[in-house]
Scaffold this motif. Structure first.
Motif: not given
Lengths: 307, 264
Positions: B92, A158, B84, A166, A169, B111-113, B102, B75-76, A155-156, B161, B79-80, A171-175, B109, B105-106
């Protein structure tokens, strides 16, 4: 090229391949030109030499890796938290490391390891003793490749790879991209330092200047590997980097055998990388030139027909 | 669900280029509400979305999402809760990674990776099902790199995503503006389908006035960082593009002559 030189180059190639994997992570995976490498390589060698001197050659490798991680983290923090450009952040840490490395080496520019026990003595007394310098680097590089392959698929892993593609992207997906860059550069420089630590034990000395141009050698290895062995899948890319590093050593050894002065190696490395980096532009220019020439020839042909 | 209280955003304050992009703007969205946003260039539409998403920090005012104060949340972290989709199809997705990666990753979202495998077998199956519902045949190309997809396919994938983990709020910033008309239509249909299916609270900025009235349950018009028109219910169903333009001229005191606004 005699067998001894050939084997020597392959052994060196496998050890330098660890460094090339580090450069692959920063330059390719994170898409970040990280020049910390020249300093973190020596840091690894310095830690390794000091710990070998005190009789801990195996622990030296782990400690060197961690020291490299810290160096990489410093670069990452300068970039992410203080917004210094990656290139400059790397140069700053590299510069600072010069002093740190001298401190680690207790003020000496060179630490010899003649007659000290190293990891290459691990197989002493077994039937494989003579091949230790081949087997140990091979085992380490294979284990590292597998670990890295697994890591980049976690997960990390990826999100670290996506950060290079990107950042927005990610940041937009919560990381938090500050975090992925930190981990990425830490692992990259950890590998570089591990490579330095192995080199110090392999050639029985650590020297404060041994890191100069290391980043370019690493980049040359990555590019040679990409061009010759492809970039199709992740595993293929990792294998390509390792083979690229070994091939680079073989080319250097061949050049040496042909009478080239070692003083010229750095210039040749720089030229190889410059050429490889400019390849896309050269190809494009060539295509345009070819098209224009054909167009011109056709035009002349038409004129002749009409006349 | 979303509550924006008198936020202001000023760019380059104190300089000759000072610009009040958002001017004392307040807006409240109920759960499940689908709001479309229109307005000329520089009206503050994108800035509003960026303030909500946390790309920009507001100069004053408060933003609450689901009762929680998110005004200063990075921001991050927001995003949870917020999905967007951007105007630029390149923004995107990660182009050098596979469709499956891809999506993975989404999917992680919320949880902590950590060091768990990025893609599990069971997920792979779920991703295929979700992709199949886009109707673009992407489920058979799951191992291909996103860089090989067209703009429309990428926007469809980005929509997936953004919604694969149900967001509390979906922000669409002119997400079909860079597409050709056919792809644009397809992505808009898909947008509607996903929003209906998950009952998503949505803000969609659009340059297409017809779309603005056709989609969603509420339309707001922005001008110079303020909301100058807020249409809902009957007033909205009876609204036409022509009347909307008239409204704009009356409310803003300007003639709407923006090339980028599609009037039909």
């Amino acid at each position: 090229m005699n067998v001894q030189v050939l084997f020597g180059s392959i052994e060196l190639g496998m050890i330098y391949a660890i460094m090339a994997l580090g450069v692959f992570i920063s330059f390719r995976t994170l898409n970040m030109p990280d020049l910390t490498v020249d300093g973190s390589f020596v840091l690894g060698a310095a830690v390794s030499a000091v710990m070998c001197t005190s009789g801990h050659p195996q622990a030296a490798l782990g400690t060197a890796f961690l020291a490299g991680c810290i160096a990489g983290s410093c670069t990452a923090l300068l970039h992410t938290k203080l917004k210094i450009q990656p290139l400059l952040a790397g140069i700053l840490v590299m510069l600072g490391l010069w002093s740190v490395n001298l401190r680690v080496m207790a003020g000496k520019a060179n630490i010899p390891l003649i007659n000290k026990t190293t990891v290459f003595n691990l197989l002493d007394g077994t039937a494989l003793e003579t091949y230790a310098t081949m087997i140990i680097p091979a085992a380490i590089i294979i284990i590292l490749m597998l670990l890295l392959y697994y890591f980049l698929k976690t997960e990390l892993g990826l999100v670290i790879r996506a950060t290079g593609d990107n950042e927005q992207m990610v940041r937009a997906l919560g990381c938090n991209t500050d975090w992925t860059i930190l981990i990425g550069l830490a692992v990259a420089n950890g590998l570089v330092a591990l490579s330095g630590a192995m080199i110090a034990q392999y050639q029985s000395f650590a020297d404060i200047t041994m890191g100069t141009g290391m980043v370019i050698i690493g980049l040359a290895s990555v590019i040679i590997g990409e061009v010759l062995f492809g970039i199709k899948s992740l595993m293929r890319r990792l294998i390509a980097v390792v083979l690229g590093a070994m091939l680079y050593r073989l080319v250097i050894a061949a050049a040496y055998q042909l009478g080239m002065s070692p003083n010229d190696f750095k210039l040749v490395s720089a030229l190889i990388v410059a050429l490889a980096l400019s390849m896309p532009v050269i190809k494009e220019r060539y295509q345009i030139w070819k098209k224009r020439r054909e167009n011109h020839a056709n035009h002349l042909g038409e004129e002749r027909k009409n006349a | 669900m979303l509550k924006i209280e008198t936020i202001t955003k000023i760019f380059s304050p104190g300089s000759i280029n000072e610009k009040k992009a958002i001017d004392n703007l307040s807006l409240t969205l109920d759960k499940g509400e689908f709001v479309t946003v229109i307005g000329g260039n520089g009206a503050g539409k994108s800035t509003l979305l960026n303030c909500i998403a946390g790309v920009l920090e507001t100069d004053s005012g408060k933003i609450y999402l689901g009762g929680e104060d998110i005004t200063y949340m990075p921001e991050y972290k927001r995003s949870r809760y917020i999905g967007r989709v951007f105007q630029d199809p390149l923004l995107g997705t990660a182009f050098d990674m596979t469709i499956e990666e891809n999506l993975a990753i989404a999917y992680s979202k919320a949880k902590t990776r950590g060091l768990a495998p990025g893609i599990r077998k069971s997920q792979s199956k779920l991703f295929r099902e979700k992709l199949a519902r886009l109707g673009l045949g992407l489920e058979n190309r799951i191992q291909q790199k996103v860089g090989l997809l067209s703009g429309g396919q990428r926007q469809a994938l980005t929509l997936l995503l953004a919604t694969i983990v149900k967001p509390e709020l979906l922000l669409l910033d002119e997400h079909t503006a860079a597409l050709d008309p056919a792809a644009s239509r397809q992505v808009m249909d898909l947008t509607r389908q996903l929003i209906m299916e998950h009952q998503l609270t949505t803000i969609m900025v659009t340059h297409n006035m017809k779309n603005a009235l056709e989609f969603g349950s509420r339309t707001i018009m922005m001008h110079e960082g303020r909301i100058i028109l807020d249409l809902q219910g009957r007033e909205r169903t009876e609204m036409t593009v022509e009347k909307l333009i008239e409204h704009f001229s009356r409310k803003s005191g300007e003639v709407l002559d923006n090339d980028r606004l599609l009037l039909i």
